[in-house]
Structures are given as C-alpha cells and as structure tokens.
Design a protein around this motif. Structure first.
Motif, mmCIF file in Angstrom:
data_model
loop_
_atom_site.group_PDB
_atom_site.id
_atom_site.type_symbol
_atom_site.label_atom_id
_atom_site.label_comp_id
_atom_site.label_asym_id
_atom_site.label_seq_id
_atom_site.Cartn_x
_atom_site.Cartn_y
_atom_site.Cartn_z
ATOM 1 N N ILE A 275 -7.428 1.527 8.705
ATOM 2 C CA ILE A 275 -8.018 1.568 7.369
ATOM 3 C C ILE A 275 -8.245 0.148 6.841
ATOM 4 C CG2 ILE A 275 -7.630 2.258 4.969
ATOM 5 C CD1 ILE A 275 -6.027 4.667 6.106
ATOM 6 N N SER A 276 -7.265 -0.721 7.086
ATOM 7 C CA SER A 276 -7.357 -2.100 6.618
ATOM 8 C C SER A 276 -8.535 -2.833 7.260
ATOM 9 C CB SER A 276 -6.051 -2.844 6.926
ATOM 10 O OG SER A 276 -6.131 -4.203 6.542
ATOM 11 N N GLU A 277 -8.748 -2.627 8.557
ATOM 12 C CA GLU A 277 -9.842 -3.308 9.247
ATOM 13 C C GLU A 277 -11.204 -2.850 8.747
ATOM 14 O OE1 GLU A 277 -9.627 -5.984 11.448
ATOM 15 O OE2 GLU A 277 -7.665 -5.845 10.483
ATOM 16 N N ILE A 278 -11.333 -1.559 8.470
ATOM 17 C CA ILE A 278 -12.611 -1.065 7.944
ATOM 18 C C ILE A 278 -12.829 -1.586 6.527
ATOM 19 C CG2 ILE A 278 -13.962 0.985 7.363
ATOM 20 C CD1 ILE A 278 -13.525 0.498 10.373
ATOM 21 N N THR A 279 -11.751 -1.639 5.742
ATOM 22 C CA THR A 279 -11.854 -2.179 4.389
ATOM 23 C C THR A 279 -12.231 -3.655 4.425
ATOM 24 O OG1 THR A 279 -10.189 -0.582 3.633
ATOM 25 C CG2 THR A 279 -10.643 -2.472 2.196
ATOM 26 N N ARG A 280 -11.658 -4.386 5.405
ATOM 27 C CA ARG A 280 -12.002 -5.802 5.565
ATOM 28 C C ARG A 280 -13.497 -5.962 5.875
ATOM 29 N NH1 ARG A 280 -8.287 -9.487 7.284
ATOM 30 N NH2 ARG A 280 -7.131 -7.854 8.383
ATOM 31 N N ALA A 281 -14.021 -5.052 6.693
ATOM 32 C CA ALA A 281 -15.450 -5.114 7.037
ATOM 33 C C ALA A 281 -16.329 -4.701 5.863
ATOM 34 C CB ALA A 281 -15.740 -4.222 8.240
ATOM 35 N N ILE A 314 -4.972 13.769 -2.629
ATOM 36 C CA ILE A 314 -3.851 13.064 -3.214
ATOM 37 C C ILE A 314 -2.942 12.434 -2.149
ATOM 38 C CG2 ILE A 314 -2.305 15.073 -3.283
ATOM 39 C CD1 ILE A 314 -2.713 12.442 -6.068
ATOM 40 N N ARG A 315 -3.008 12.926 -0.924
ATOM 41 C CA ARG A 315 -2.095 12.445 0.119
ATOM 42 C C ARG A 315 -2.675 11.312 0.963
ATOM 43 N NH1 ARG A 315 -2.604 17.681 4.203
ATOM 44 N NH2 ARG A 315 -4.791 17.385 4.731
ATOM 45 N N ASP A 316 -3.887 10.859 0.654
ATOM 46 C CA ASP A 316 -4.548 9.871 1.506
ATOM 47 C C ASP A 316 -3.860 8.513 1.482
ATOM 48 O OD1 ASP A 316 -6.462 11.679 2.262
ATOM 49 O OD2 ASP A 316 -7.976 10.983 0.843
ATOM 50 N N ASP A 317 -3.806 7.878 2.648
ATOM 51 C CA ASP A 317 -3.458 6.456 2.736
ATOM 52 C C ASP A 317 -4.743 5.654 2.581
ATOM 53 O OD1 ASP A 317 -0.661 6.584 3.286
ATOM 54 O OD2 ASP A 317 -1.135 7.288 5.293
ATOM 55 N N GLY A 318 -4.661 4.542 1.917
ATOM 56 C CA GLY A 318 -5.835 3.680 1.746
ATOM 57 C C GLY A 318 -6.594 3.991 0.478
ATOM 58 N N PRO A 319 -7.562 4.921 0.476
ATOM 59 C CA PRO A 319 -8.192 5.461 1.688
ATOM 60 C C PRO A 319 -9.254 4.511 2.226
ATOM 61 C CG PRO A 319 -9.214 6.431 -0.226
ATOM 62 C CD PRO A 319 -8.150 5.492 -0.740
#
Length: 428
Positions: A275-281, A314-319
């Motif tokens: 999730i972090s890598e896609i957010t970084r992009a 409500i349970r999502d990480d990130g998203p």
C-alpha cells in the motif's frame, strides 16, 4: 370460529406464469398470509412460446388484510385489472420521502402516466420512483431532492418478473438454486459459453471479487481473463487490490508465500509495504506506468483500460489511494459501471456481492461463486433471486474458467470478434 373473508379484489397474471412458477408462488403467498383465492379465468398457452393468463379473486378478512396480501402479490408480479394513472406526491425536503411512497423491486417495472405505460429507468430494488419531465426513474433515498415527484401507493404500477430462460442456458439449468453437487466441468463450460456469447454480441461482463481470489491462487487466471477481454469492469474493495499488488511485489498474500504455502520472514508487513509503495507512486495507474507494478489483476486493468471501483470499508489498512472511502460516492460509481451489464460474476466476497446485488435489476444474469453456502443464500434471500449459486473454491473455479474460455475461443474464433476493451471515459 373462522372469520369469513369480507374484502375481495381481482388480480391478473400474464406471461409464462406456469413454468416460471409465478402462479404457485401467488397461491402459496395468499395461503401463507391466511387469505383465500378463487380462479375466475385461466387461459393456458398451448405452444412453448405462448403466454398464459389468469384472473383471480383474492379475499382477505378486511380491507387492511387484503391490502397487505395485494401488496405482496404485486411485488411478485401480479397486476391490478384497473388501469389508473400512477399517483405521485411531492418530497418535502432532501432525503425525505412522502408518506405511502412506493418501494421498488429489482424487477422490470412500468408506470402509467397520462394513459401511457412507461418503463422505469435504472431499475433496482429498495428505491423510489421519481417522475421528471414525464420520465420515471429509480432514485435511492440519498438522492431524493425537495420537490421531487415521488410515486405513492400501488395504482398505475406494473411489475414484470423475468421469465424462465427458454433453450440451452446455464440459468435454465441451474434454476436459481445453490448447490455444490452439480457437475463442475460441464457447469463451468456452460458459464464460459455464456460469457463468450455475451462478448460476441458486444455485451458487458462485470466481475465482483474478494481477496480470496488472491489467497487461493486464482489471481493469475483473473488477470488472464482481463487481458483477453472477458472483463469490462472490476468491482472490489481495498483488500483484493492490496493483496494482488502484494503478490506481484513480494510473492506473498497476507505474508504467505503462495508457492511454498509458508509464512515469509516479516511477511505480515508486506501488505502495508505494498500500500505504501502505491501511495508513494500516487496511484495504481502511476505505479504501472512507472514500472513499479508489473503484473497481476490491477496491472491488467490499467494496461487494458478496464475501469475498476474499489469501495472502502472500516477495516481497511491504508487504504490504497484509489480506494473510495465515501460510501455514497462508491455506490454511485458502482451503479455507473453496472449500466448495460449482461453478466455479473461475483466471487468470494459476501459484502460486495450483496451490495452489488442490491444495485442490479433482475434481468441481469448473475453468478455467485463462494466456498461458503451462506454467502449465496444471503444474496438470494436479499432479493437477487435471479442469481445462481456455485459453492466451490474460487482458486479452483477461476483457472478452470479461464481454461474453458481459451479452449472455446480456439474452437469458435468467429464468436470472438467483439472481445475488445475500449478506453473508458472514466478513470478510477
């Protein structure tokens, strides 16, 4: 002493009312509600394509009891012989309906306006019918505006349930049932044939998917189906996309190596890294274009211009940055992608299957695949009676379906001329 029936009203049934089981359902409903019926006229079609007609007298203890019965029969497809115009009332404020509003089913519906029957647009269940400029449309409560002309009561409304398919069709074969006992190979082949036929005539296939598609190893098959043009839209949540991307980047799903079925060292962090890598992009599309994401379900959606709607929970990480966290906005975008759908294939997600089912008219061929029988049962109980249920592991189902599609494509190349995904005007 049994109280005699004091109130009576006639209803009509038209169409293939015997083989579609409409007539026995009407009888059962009247008796379940402690009413009575009398058959006044019954004309049975003599040939396979002929329709039938029945006129019944429905009896209730009093007018209130009778209206309750008539209301339920109307939702099944019974019609009132009188042909009065539909009645409307004005919505007093935004998101507030007038008293006695009519609540829609997912069946094709017509309303009579100035003596003319008009089909209701954007058919879906649990909505209101709003008439604007002489055009009736289904509108959900969240979109009701002050001053809207909302249909009330049951006068001037005609419901037309879907007829039972005639000829060689998986939907005739399954009959809207749920079973894990049916012959898997022939069943999956029939589904593939239906999909190929839809694509050959330029129709639309929508996939609704859950993260178990990735967990069970079905992601490569779904990616192949997208690449080969058998998917026109993907509806899912954060989890499917996140675990698909995790598998592409790290070879794991929820930290488990899908090849060795062993937990990878520090693997529980992988979906967060993904999730972090896609957010970084910046987005899934940007990650594909920059070469960060090089394969998988979401990669194929981007490369083949297949629109996707990722609805958050409500349970999502990130998203993921592409996930829509506004529930009402997500509903609207899902409905947009369902327009013109011919087949909706729901796999391994109770939440999204039931949500999408609520947005579908009953005329759309719906297939629900899940290892849990209650998922399919709940979908049908909620009102999506047109759905057929297949209780099986999606990780087995998807590769088999992809294989059957490829085999049929080789054997019937002339049936594949319309399999092509054009760029979508919407980017999600």
């Amino acid at each position: 002493m049994v109280k005699p029936m004091q109130a009576m009203r006639e209803i009509e049934l038209k169409g293939h009312i015997i083989d579609s089981l409409l007539l026995p359902r009407i009888f059962d409903k009247v008796m379940d509600m402690e009413g009575e019926f009398e058959i006044l006229q019954f004309d049975i079609g003599k040939n396979k394509t002929d329709t039938s007609y029945a006129r019944l007298m429905i009896k209730g203890r009093d007018n209130e009891h009778l209206e309750d019965i008539i209301g339920e029969l109307h939702r099944l497809g019974a019609q009132l012989p009188e042909a009065e115009d539909v009645v409307v009332a004005t919505a007093p404020k935004d998101k507030v309906v007038p008293k006695g509003f009519y609540s829609t089913t997912n069946h094709q519906t017509y309303v009579k306006i100035a003596g003319e029957w008009k089909q209701v647009q954007n058919q879906k269940m649990d909505s209101m019918i709003v008439i604007k400029d002489g055009v009736p449309s289904c509108v959900t409560l969240g979109h009701i505006k002050k001053g809207d002309q909302v249909v009330i009561g049951k006068k001037g409304i005609r419901i037309v349930p879907p007829e039972r398919p005639r000829g060689h069709s998986i939907f005739e074969f399954m009959g809207g049932q749920v079973s894990s006992e049916r012959p898997s190979q022939s069943l999956i082949k029939q589904i593939a044939e239906e999909m190929l036929e839809v694509k050959a005539r330029g129709g639309r296939i929508v996939i609704v998917g859950g993260p178990a598609i990735v967990h069970t190893g079905g992601q490569s098959a779904l990616a192949e189906m997208i690449r080969n043009g058998y998917v026109d839209a993907l509806l899912a949540g954060n989890a499917l996309a996140a675990h698909d991307i995790e598998y592409n980047l790290y070879g794991t799903s929820l930290g488990m190596n899908l090849n060795t079925v062993e937990l990878a060292p520090e693997g529980h962090k992988h979906h967060i890294y993904a999730i972090s890598e896609i957010t970084r992009a910046g987005s899934i599309k940007a990650a594909v274009e920059s070469g960060i994401l090089t394969g998988g379900i979401m990669y194929e959606c981007v490369k083949n211009n297949v629109p996707f709607v990722l609805a958050g929970s409500i349970r999502d990480d990130g998203p993921l940055p592409d996930v829509i966290t506004d529930t009402m906005k997500a509903q609207d975008m899902i409905r947009e992608q369902l327009k013109g759908a011919d087949i909706v294939l729901m796999m391994a997600t109770m939440l999204h299957s039931i949500a999408v089912g609520n947005c579908l008219p009953s005329s759309v061929s719906t297939i629900c695949v899940d290892i849990n029988p209650s998922t399919v049962t709940k979908l049908m109980d909620r009102g999506s009676a047109q759905a057929i249920g297949i209780v099986t592991d999606v990780g087995t189902f998807l590769p088999w379906l992809a294989e059957e599609l490829m085999a049929l494509k080789k054997n019937k190349p002339e049936a594949c001329i319309c399999i092509k995904n054009e760029p979508s005007a919407k980017k999600y």
